[in-house]
Motif scaffolding. Structure first.
Motif, PDB file in Angstrom:
ATOM      1  N   MET A   1       0.841  -1.193   0.000  1.00 40.61           N
ATOM      2  CA  MET A   1       0.000   0.000   0.000  1.00 40.61           C
ATOM      3  C   MET A   1       0.884   1.255   0.000  1.00 40.61           C
ATOM      4  N   THR A   2       0.642   2.159  -0.919  1.00 40.72           N
ATOM      5  CA  THR A   2       1.401   3.416  -0.928  1.00 40.72           C
ATOM      6  C   THR A   2       0.729   4.410   0.004  1.00 40.72           C
ATOM      7  N   ASP A   3       1.439   5.532   0.246  1.00 36.32           N
ATOM      8  CA  ASP A   3       0.815   6.562   1.069  1.00 36.32           C
ATOM      9  C   ASP A   3      -0.217   7.347   0.283  1.00 36.32           C
ATOM     10  N   ARG A   4      -0.439   6.935  -0.976  1.00 36.33           N
ATOM     11  CA  ARG A   4      -1.464   7.585  -1.789  1.00 36.33           C
ATOM     12  C   ARG A   4      -2.740   6.755  -1.822  1.00 36.33           C
ATOM     13  N   ALA A   5      -2.923   5.893  -0.845  1.00 42.91           N
ATOM     14  CA  ALA A   5      -4.101   5.030  -0.826  1.00 42.91           C
ATOM     15  C   ALA A   5      -5.374   5.859  -0.912  1.00 42.91           C
ATOM     16  N   ILE A   6      -6.335   5.303  -1.621  1.00 37.11           N
ATOM     17  CA  ILE A   6      -7.623   5.977  -1.729  1.00 37.11           C
ATOM     18  C   ILE A   6      -8.669   5.169  -0.972  1.00 37.11           C
ATOM     19  N   GLU A   7      -9.690   5.849  -0.542  1.00 33.65           N
ATOM     20  CA  GLU A   7     -10.788   5.180   0.151  1.00 33.65           C
ATOM     21  C   GLU A   7     -11.815   4.759  -0.902  1.00 33.65           C
ATOM     22  N   LEU A   8     -11.987   3.470  -1.031  1.00 33.19           N
ATOM     23  CA  LEU A   8     -12.913   2.921  -2.021  1.00 33.19           C
ATOM     24  C   LEU A   8     -14.176   2.443  -1.309  1.00 33.19           C
ATOM     25  N   THR A   9     -15.291   3.001  -1.710  1.00 33.66           N
ATOM     26  CA  THR A   9     -16.574   2.582  -1.152  1.00 33.66           C
ATOM     27  C   THR A   9     -17.434   2.035  -2.280  1.00 33.66           C
ATOM     28  N   LEU A  10     -17.947   0.850  -2.064  1.00 30.50           N
ATOM     29  CA  LEU A  10     -18.847   0.252  -3.043  1.00 30.50           C
ATOM     30  C   LEU A  10     -19.879  -0.595  -2.319  1.00 30.50           C
ATOM     31  N   THR A  11     -20.922  -0.925  -3.048  1.00 32.25           N
ATOM     32  CA  THR A  11     -21.919  -1.832  -2.500  1.00 32.25           C
ATOM     33  C   THR A  11     -21.587  -3.213  -3.023  1.00 32.25           C
ATOM     34  N   LEU A  12     -21.119  -4.062  -2.130  1.00 31.44           N
ATOM     35  CA  LEU A  12     -20.615  -5.375  -2.506  1.00 31.44           C
ATOM     36  C   LEU A  12     -21.596  -6.449  -2.033  1.00 31.44           C
ATOM     37  N   ASN A  13     -22.192  -7.110  -2.992  1.00 29.22           N
ATOM     38  CA  ASN A  13     -23.183  -8.150  -2.692  1.00 29.22           C
ATOM     39  C   ASN A  13     -24.253  -7.635  -1.730  1.00 29.22           C
ATOM     40  N   GLY A  14     -24.675  -6.387  -1.988  1.00 23.26           N
ATOM     41  CA  GLY A  14     -25.782  -5.802  -1.253  1.00 23.26           C
ATOM     42  C   GLY A  14     -25.413  -5.053   0.005  1.00 23.26           C
ATOM     43  N   THR A  15     -24.132  -5.049   0.368  1.00 23.25           N
ATOM     44  CA  THR A  15     -23.713  -4.381   1.602  1.00 23.25           C
ATOM     45  C   THR A  15     -22.682  -3.307   1.272  1.00 23.25           C
ATOM     46  N   GLU A  16     -22.878  -2.107   1.806  1.00 22.02           N
ATOM     47  CA  GLU A  16     -21.896  -1.053   1.564  1.00 22.02           C
ATOM     48  C   GLU A  16     -20.615  -1.367   2.317  1.00 22.02           C
ATOM     49  N   ARG A  17     -19.511  -1.327   1.574  1.00 19.31           N
ATOM     50  CA  ARG A  17     -18.207  -1.660   2.148  1.00 19.31           C
ATOM     51  C   ARG A  17     -17.212  -0.573   1.771  1.00 19.31           C
ATOM     52  N   THR A  18     -16.244  -0.328   2.655  1.00 19.32           N
ATOM     53  CA  THR A  18     -15.199   0.653   2.397  1.00 19.32           C
ATOM     54  C   THR A  18     -13.851   0.035   2.743  1.00 19.32           C
ATOM     55  N   ALA A  19     -12.855   0.318   1.907  1.00 18.99           N
ATOM     56  CA  ALA A  19     -11.496  -0.132   2.196  1.00 18.99           C
ATOM     57  C   ALA A  19     -10.518   0.859   1.589  1.00 18.99           C
ATOM     58  N   ASP A  20      -9.338   0.947   2.194  1.00 15.98           N
ATOM     59  CA  ASP A  20      -8.260   1.737   1.611  1.00 15.98           C
ATOM     60  C   ASP A  20      -7.531   0.871   0.597  1.00 15.98           C
ATOM     61  N   VAL A  21      -7.428   1.368  -0.621  1.00 20.02           N
ATOM     62  CA  VAL A  21      -6.767   0.583  -1.666  1.00 20.02           C
ATOM     63  C   VAL A  21      -5.729   1.436  -2.370  1.00 20.02           C
ATOM     64  N   ASP A  22      -4.720   0.761  -2.880  1.00 14.69           N
ATOM     65  CA  ASP A  22      -3.724   1.431  -3.718  1.00 14.69           C
ATOM     66  C   ASP A  22      -4.415   1.858  -5.016  1.00 14.69           C
ATOM     67  N   PRO A  23      -4.181   3.087  -5.463  1.00 15.65           N
ATOM     68  CA  PRO A  23      -4.858   3.539  -6.680  1.00 15.65           C
ATOM     69  C   PRO A  23      -4.498   2.714  -7.915  1.00 15.65           C
ATOM     70  N   ARG A  24      -3.401   1.941  -7.841  1.00 14.29           N
ATOM     71  CA  ARG A  24      -3.021   1.099  -8.985  1.00 14.29           C
ATOM     72  C   ARG A  24      -3.638  -0.292  -8.890  1.00 14.29           C
ATOM     73  N   MET A  25      -4.378  -0.555  -7.848  1.00 14.66           N
ATOM     74  CA  MET A  25      -4.898  -1.899  -7.608  1.00 14.66           C
ATOM     75  C   MET A  25      -5.994  -2.247  -8.609  1.00 14.66           C
ATOM     76  N   LEU A  26      -5.973  -3.480  -9.056  1.00 12.29           N
ATOM     77  CA  LEU A  26      -7.049  -3.964  -9.919  1.00 12.29           C
ATOM     78  C   LEU A  26      -8.258  -4.326  -9.069  1.00 12.29           C
ATOM     79  N   LEU A  27      -9.416  -4.318  -9.702  1.00 12.93           N
ATOM     80  CA  LEU A  27     -10.636  -4.627  -8.952  1.00 12.93           C
ATOM     81  C   LEU A  27     -10.575  -6.038  -8.376  1.00 12.93           C
TER      82      LEU A  27
END
Ligand code: FES
Ligand code: FES
Length: 156
Positions: A1-27
């Protein structure tokens, strides 16, 4: 994880989820490593095998070709979210009944591709079924049982 991590929020299988991800990360990496959803597999990482397939806002997506950041705010469904309350969908049951999988590595892609076909065309011919699943590679079944399973769910 770089210090440029972004906060990714999505609705995953019906539940809202948030995680810090590297901006270069694949889905597919974010789903598996940040959200702990391992149904989507990495087979080729080049868009050829379909093992990483998910649905994003209703569209079939190969998550190895999609940046996680592009899924910001999306409704993402993986194979884990297909059935309701642990029940199999009709198509999943048909795959079970027709012995349409063995190792299961291809199963996400096959189910999403086949369901997308059935939603668009409830009476597909075998040729149409084979075309619909042609973006997905299965090293185990020889495909005939998969075609039989999809045919079993045909409304015709
Ligand atoms: S891992 Fe994405 S298409 Fe093969
Ligand atoms: S069941 Fe093994 S790759 Fe399809």
């Amino acid at each position: 994880m770089t210090d440029r991590a972004i906060e990714l929020t999505l609705t995953l299988n019906g539940t809202e989820r948030t995680a810090d991800v590297d901006p270069r990360m694949l889905l597919v990496e974010a789903l598996r490593e940040s959200f702990g959803v391992t149904g989507p597999k990495v087979g080729c990482a080049t868009g050829d095998c379909g093992a990483c397939t998910v649905s994003a806002d209703g569209a079939i997506v190969k998550s190895c070709l999609t940046l996680a950041a592009a899924a910001q705010g999306a409704h993402v469904t993986t194979i884990e979210g297909l059935g309701a309350d642990g029940a199999l969908t009709d198509l999943q049951q048909a795959f079970w009944d027709e012995y349409a999988f063995q190792c299961g590595f291809c199963l996400s892609g096959m189910l999403f591709a086949a369901q997308d076909l059935l939603d668009r065309n409830p009476h597909p011919t075998d040729a149409e079924i084979r075309t619909a699943i042609s973006g997905n590679l299965c090293r185990c079944t020889g495909y005939d049982n998969i075609v039989s399973a999809v045919r079993r769910c045909s409304a015709g």
